[in-house]
Design a protein around this motif. Structure first.
Motif, short mmCIF file in Angstrom:
data_model
loop_
_atom_site.label_atom_id
_atom_site.label_comp_id
_atom_site.label_asym_id
_atom_site.label_seq_id
_atom_site.Cartn_x
_atom_site.Cartn_y
_atom_site.Cartn_z
N GLY A 136 1.66 6.59 -6.91
CA GLY A 136 0.58 7.52 -7.23
C GLY A 136 0.98 8.97 -6.99
N ALA A 137 1.72 9.21 -5.92
CA ALA A 137 2.19 10.57 -5.63
C ALA A 137 3.16 11.04 -6.70
CB ALA A 137 2.84 10.62 -4.25
N LEU A 157 0.84 -1.20 0.00
CA LEU A 157 0.00 0.00 0.00
C LEU A 157 0.87 1.26 0.00
CD1 LEU A 157 -2.90 0.98 0.03
CD2 LEU A 157 -2.81 0.95 2.51
N GLY A 158 1.97 1.24 0.75
CA GLY A 158 2.90 2.36 0.73
C GLY A 158 3.52 2.57 -0.63
N VAL A 187 2.12 1.74 -3.50
CA VAL A 187 1.06 2.28 -4.36
C VAL A 187 0.92 3.78 -4.13
CG1 VAL A 187 -1.43 2.25 -4.78
CG2 VAL A 187 -0.17 0.11 -4.61
N TYR A 188 0.94 4.20 -2.85
CA TYR A 188 0.87 5.63 -2.53
C TYR A 188 2.07 6.38 -3.11
CZ TYR A 188 -2.90 4.81 0.83
OH TYR A 188 -4.08 4.47 1.42
N LEU A 189 3.26 5.80 -2.98
CA LEU A 189 4.48 6.42 -3.49
C LEU A 189 4.42 6.60 -5.00
CD1 LEU A 189 7.33 7.25 -2.31
CD2 LEU A 189 8.10 5.09 -3.23
#
Length: 97
Positions: free
Chosen positions: A52-53, A45-46, A48-50
């Motif tokens: 996406g950011a 999940l981290g 994916v966030y990284l």
């Protein structure tokens, strides 16, 4: 036809380096050795966030320029944001604890 804007070489290099660091983080996670963040591990999940950011960082200045009432130099803004993002990624790699 819309005017095309050339992407500066520095922005290309910084974007490529950031993408390579993100691919390295994904690769380590896939082989079962995720990056360490203190006493925790970088989860899917981290990542994916990284990712996406990073993608949002590249698109947001262009979109903001399209929606702004007074246009601005979005390439320079993207360049500055990408340099800061690369610094953040290098800190994740160099100072994991």
């Amino acid at each position: 036809m819309a005017k095309r804007t050339a992407i500066p070489v520095r922005l290309q290099i910084v974007g490529t380096m950031s993408a390579l660091i993100i691919m390295y983080a994904w690769g380590r996670s896939l082989i079962g050795q995720p990056l360490q963040l203190g006493n925790q591990q970088f989860t899917w999940l981290g990542l994916v966030y990284l990712t996406g950011a990073f993608l949002f960082l590249l698109v947001a200045p262009w979109l903001t320029n399209r929606l702004a009432l007074t246009p601005f130099d979005f390439i320079a803004m993207t360049d500055h944001l990408a340099m800061g993002w690369l610094g953040y990624l290098i800190l994740i790699l160099v100072v994991p604890i």
